[in-house]
Motif scaffolding. Structure first.
Motif, PDB file in Angstrom:
ATOM      1  N   ARG A 181      82.913 -26.133 -59.781  1.00  0.00           N
ATOM      2  CA  ARG A 181      82.341 -27.336 -60.266  1.00  0.00           C
ATOM      3  C   ARG A 181      81.733 -27.399 -61.291  1.00  0.00           C
ATOM      4  NH1 ARG A 181      80.865 -26.570 -54.940  1.00  0.00           N
ATOM      5  NH2 ARG A 181      78.722 -26.442 -55.404  1.00  0.00           N
ATOM      6  N   TRP A 182      81.153 -26.409 -61.840  1.00  0.00           N
ATOM      7  CA  TRP A 182      80.440 -26.292 -63.184  1.00  0.00           C
ATOM      8  C   TRP A 182      80.849 -25.148 -64.094  1.00  0.00           C
ATOM      9  CZ3 TRP A 182      76.147 -29.056 -64.740  1.00  0.00           C
ATOM     10  CH2 TRP A 182      75.668 -30.024 -63.874  1.00  0.00           C
ATOM     11  N   ARG A 203      85.868 -31.433 -68.446  1.00  0.00           N
ATOM     12  CA  ARG A 203      85.413 -32.728 -68.154  1.00  0.00           C
ATOM     13  C   ARG A 203      86.811 -33.665 -67.340  1.00  0.00           C
ATOM     14  NH1 ARG A 203      80.474 -34.200 -68.675  1.00  0.00           N
ATOM     15  NH2 ARG A 203      81.026 -36.312 -68.276  1.00  0.00           N
ATOM     16  N   LYS A 208      81.393 -30.515 -64.092  1.00  0.00           N
ATOM     17  CA  LYS A 208      80.212 -30.784 -64.688  1.00  0.00           C
ATOM     18  C   LYS A 208      80.044 -29.699 -65.848  1.00  0.00           C
ATOM     19  CE  LYS A 208      78.826 -34.071 -61.813  1.00  0.00           C
ATOM     20  NZ  LYS A 208      78.654 -35.366 -62.150  1.00  0.00           N
ATOM     21  N   ASP A 225      76.446 -32.668 -68.992  1.00  0.00           N
ATOM     22  CA  ASP A 225      75.990 -33.422 -68.033  1.00  0.00           C
ATOM     23  C   ASP A 225      74.363 -32.717 -67.905  1.00  0.00           C
ATOM     24  OD1 ASP A 225      77.929 -34.817 -65.907  1.00  0.00           O
ATOM     25  OD2 ASP A 225      78.760 -32.919 -66.876  1.00  0.00           O
TER      26      ASP A 225
END
Length: 282
Positions: A181-182, A203, A208, A225
């Protein structure tokens, strides 16, 4: 009125400028040979430094002058209005100024984390991203390698992107499909276009982005973010990354603190392996 040394005046002129390594070589030559430079043409200076004549012109405009003649006039004023220095003093002042600039960057970082909530929360979010992607290309690769190597000791799945283009696209896609997710992105001057492309691709895939860069006002700040600024030292031929490395260490600590039991278990397992395999000397 106290006279200021020529080195101090030149360093002030160069400070904070976004110069290429070739341009910094010109600046270095100016510091060491100022009395000679004020009598040189742009062609003479280029030949002495070992760069092209257009590089000298671009250097002058990068400092805010209309061209090399205007820069040379300013340098004459520095020579006339400064106190003399020995070659040893010039070299010492240059190195001292570089260290002082790094100290200022570290002081700014200290102010940033005086209220640690943002760093703590970022660490929690990164700890929960499995896999966790780390991006760093060109000169930013060293900080990214340091962060990824450390994070691998406490996080179950860290994937480093140190090459741009299609290779970066492959890693990003595979990590996203695996549940990432990151992404932590290190992007220091000079900002590599391929790194910006990789961030935009991340992105698009739904990542994120926690961005570590030198200035919160960079034009690509909107791609992050979370943006964590750490200044770079620009007094030498190549940027020095003392503050970004310290920030990377702080972020690793925040990730470790966010999952203390996992961190302890993984560190103990690594220590056991290190002792069994004899990785380190006592």
């Amino acid at each position: 009125m106290v006279s200021v040394s020529s080195t101090e005046q030149l360093l002030s002129l160069l400070d904070g400028r976004r110069l290429s390594p070739a341009q910094r070589r010109i600046g270095q030559f100016l510091i060491e040979h100022l009395a000679e430079v004020v009598f040189m043409s742009s062609v003479d200076l280029a030949e002495r430094v070992g760069v092209s004549q257009p590089s000298v012109t671009r250097f002058a405009t990068a400092l805010g002058f209309s061209g090399y003649p205007a820069l040379r006039d300013a340098l004459k004023g520095i020579v006339l209005g400064s106190v003399g220095e020995s070659p040893e003093e010039v070299r010492r002042n240059e190195f001292q100024a570089a260290i002082a600039a790094e100290q200022a960057n570290l002081e700014a970082l200290q102010r940033l984390v005086a209220t640690p909530d943002r760093l703590v929360e970022t660490g929690r979010l990164l700890a929960g991203s499995v896999p966790l992607v780390v991006l760093g290309l060109r000169l930013s690769a060293a900080a990214a390698h340091y962060f990824a190597y450390s994070a691998q000791r406490i996080h179950p799945d860290v994937r480093l992107v140190a090459t741009g283009g299609s290779a970066a696209d492959d890693v990003l896609l595979q990590a996203r499909q695996a549940g990432a997710r990151w992404m932590v992105a290190f992007l220091m001057p000079r900002y590599a276009e391929e790194a910006l492309t990789a961030i935009e691709h991340a992105r698009d895939l739904g990542f994120k982005v926690a961005l570590i860069t030198d200035n919160p006002l960079v034009p690509f700040a909107g791609s992050a973010d979370v943006l964590l600024p750490a200044g770079v030292g620009s007094r030498l031929v190549f940027d020095s990354h003392a503050a970004p490395i310290v920030l990377a260490s702080l972020l690793i600590q925040a990730i470790a603190d966010a999952a203390p039991e996992r961190t302890q278990a993984r560190l103990e397992a690594h220590e056991s392996l290190s002792e069994t395999r004899g990785y380190y000397r006592s």
